[in-house]
Design an enzyme around this catalytic site. Structure first.
Site: not given
Ligand code: F6R
Length: 609
Positions: A2, A27, A74, A98-99, A482, A486, A489, A505, A604
């Protein structure tokens, strides 16, 4: 996971809190709330849903107090709802958190036995009750907070206020980030600096087990025994504008366009092209230490893990040191073979990802030398590692990681060259050439970004597809992953990344005339093999969207769509291949009207396991 904020000053408290929360919404954004003094009483306004709903809710109200706390949530314990939204208040004590409090059920039971009545399903509410209980037993506000914290196990960043002390705010941190902003006659606490960059650039970064007491214009940092600690404030040179959208429709789009500059910032001050030299501010090893390295272990999550996969190629190819890669959440449970001869590299944009942090601790416990590649300065992972290479990408607000990833690749390339040079596995001339090639990359990335409108047209054409396949090989296989991540997501379209050679395969069974297959064709030693995969897709009527280095007439003829990628050294090609894939995903999601910066179910920074 959060975002929290707290304010003590003379401005309109509710406005400062909601403005700050806007910058923390990355967050979490399933509910929001604030607590502010009004006529000597703490008023709480909170609601399920995004911050805009809270803003609407309080738009006609005014609060005359100058102390307040705020939260954007969150959910972890208790589903998103009005009553689970923070702040939580018990008696005169209001708390944002937060936690995760791991022993909350036990504490809750004890408090219930004493007559406390709980109104939410959260772990957080137990904190407000606990502090209130201690105050009722005769403790001062500050003592009650300290004694309550001593009973908590788990992670927390907290903002706490008490009706009996109108001009005091307490913050506390354990395993969740909390910064203290020192303004001109005003003080702040926040999960992250962008929340209050509009007001100050001077910050104290709290450590685990510390609390901060804001009162009388001062921020006093103490440990849990009450001992005052002297911590030097630091100046953060991110401007508030850097943390805003700067005219782009979404943060994600802005961040994609910032990538050339972000890469320059990652490289800046670290290379001398003429001398073929690489250096880092906080990481250096002697030749002997590099020679003694038996292996490198790279650990990360999500997009950062894809960077780790690319990093393996770079380090093995240039430095000739064996590299293991692990997803952080798997790493610590498999009893990894790590020892003193291991350089453990953890990659994290936020520097707060719980799994990555736990993996780092495990690696350190086993004797590895640790190095973090992080974006957020002074984040937990950056501080806990023996060494850190900051990516200097600037704040990344869009939930889908873009510029952080690109700069991680640049940092890994520099690291690979540094190790290779130190070990003597490549000649100085080669180092100079490889650095020269790196320096060209931001310019080539700019060229790709100039074609954004073409990727937009392409995205519209295929936005209605229900599945996508992404194929890449060698160092561009992680980029296929990747690209697929993207798209998943932010557009919610099912997409899979595959090593091109694996297609026959299994996944080849999926291909039909409805299935766009994005194929990455770099100018490297597997180019011909990937061309063969294009043929295989065509033979099954699949739609080929090729991204190809150079201007190859053969591919132009074979693919349904072609995105030309500027030619570069194979080890740097992943950077250039990534950019059109980011834009493709962005434009598909935007065309579908999705909330690009805050995709559903995602946050995030994943600060819980
Ligand atoms: C995807 C994304 C996540 C982060 C993952 C790790 O777009 O942002 O997959 O890469 O949660 O986050 P960090 O790099 O902050 O440890």
């Amino acid at each position: 996971m959060c975002g929290i904020i707290g304010y003590l000053g003379n401005k309109n408290t509710a406005t400062v809190l909601t403005e700050g929360l806007k910058r923390l919404e990355y967050r979490g954004y399933d509910s929001a709330g604030i607590a502010v003094f009004h006529d000597d009483c703490i008023q709480i306004r909170r609601t399920e849903g995004k911050l805009a709903i809270l803003e609407q809710m309080i738009s006609k109200e005014s609060f005359n107090g100058h102390t307040g706390i705020g939260h954007t949530r969150w959910a972890t314990h208790g589903k998103p709802s009005d009553r689970n939204a923070h702040p939580h208040k018990a008696g005169g004590v209001a708390v944002v958190h937060n936690g995760i409090i791991e022993n909350y059920l036990h504490l809750k039971k004890t408090l219930q036995n004493k007559g406390h009545v709980f109104n939410s399903e959260t772990d957080t509410e137990v904190i407000s009750h606990l502090i209130n209980d201690l105050i009722e037993e005769g403790c001062s506000f500050e003592d009650a907070v300290r004694r309550a914290l001593q009973q908590l196990s788990g992670s927390y960043a907290l903002g706490i206020m008490f009706e009996g002390e109108k001009k005091k705010l307490i913050g506390a941190r354990n395993e969740s980030p909390l910064v203290v902003g020192l303004g001109d006659g005003e003080l702040f606490i926040a999960s992250d600096t962008p929340a209050v960059l509009n007001y100050t650039r001077e910050f104290i970064f709290l450590d685990d087990g510390q609390i901060v007491v804001l009162s009388d214009g001062k921020a006093a940092v103490k440990d849990l025994t009450g001992k005052t600690l002297r911590i030097e404030p630091r100046y953060v040179d991110w401007s508030p504008l850097m943390a805003e959208k700067g005219g782009y429709k979404h943060f994600m789009l802005k961040e994609i366009f910032e990538q050339p500059e972000a890469m320059i910032n990652t490289i800046r001050g670290r290379v001398s092209r003429e001398k073929g030299a690489i250096s880092f501010e906080d990481f250096s090893l002697r030749k002997k230490q590099i020679e003694a390295l038996r292996r490198v272990a790279i650990v990360a999550c999500g997009t950062s893990f894809h960077a780790a996969m690319v990093g393996r190629y770079m380090i093995e190819r240039l430095a000739g040191i064996p590299v293991d890669i692990d997803i952080a959440s798997e790493f610590r449970y498999r009893n990894p073979l790590i020892d003193k001869g291991t350089l453990m590299v953890v990659i994290s944009q936020s520097g707060e990802t719980a799994d990555t942090r736990a993996a780092l601790r495990e690696g350190k416990r086993k004797g590895a030398l640790s190095l973090a590649i992080c974006n957020v300065v002074e984040s937990s992972i950056a501080r806990e590692s023996d060494h850190v290479i900051y990516t200097h990408a600037g704040p990344e607000i869009g939930v889908a990681s873009t510029k952080a990833f690109i700069t991680q690749l640049v940092a890994l390339y520099l690291l690979a060259l540094y190790l290779a040079k130190g070990k003597g596995s490549i000649e100085s001339g080669t180092v100079r050439n490889l650095l020269a090639e790196l320096i060209r990359i931001p310019g080539l990335a700019k060229d790709l970004l100039r074609n954004a409108s073409e990727y937009q047209t392409l995205a519209r054409k295929y936005a209605s597809a229900r599945n996508f396949l992404y194929l890449g090989r060698g160092i561009n296989y992680p980029i296929a992953l990747e690209g697929a991540l993207k798209l998943k997501e932010i557009s919610y379209i099912h997409a899979e990344g595959y090593p091109a050679g694996e297609m026959k395969h299994g996944p080849i069974a999926l291909i039909d005339r409805e299935m766009p297959v994005v194929v990455l064709v770099a100018n490297d030693d597997v180019r011909e093999k990937v061309m063969g995969n294009i043929e295989e897709v065509r033979a099954r009527d699949g739609i080929v969207i090729a991204l190809a280095s150079g201007n190859d007439p053969e591919i132009r003829q074979k693919a349904d769509e072609l995105i030309p990628i500027p030619d570069t050294a194979p080890l740097l090609s992943p950077i250039l291949f990534t950019i059109p894939l980011q834009l493709l995903a962005y434009y598909v999601a935007d065309f579908k009207g999705n909330d690009v910066d805050q995709p559903r179910n995602l946050a995030k920074s994943v600060t819980v396991e």
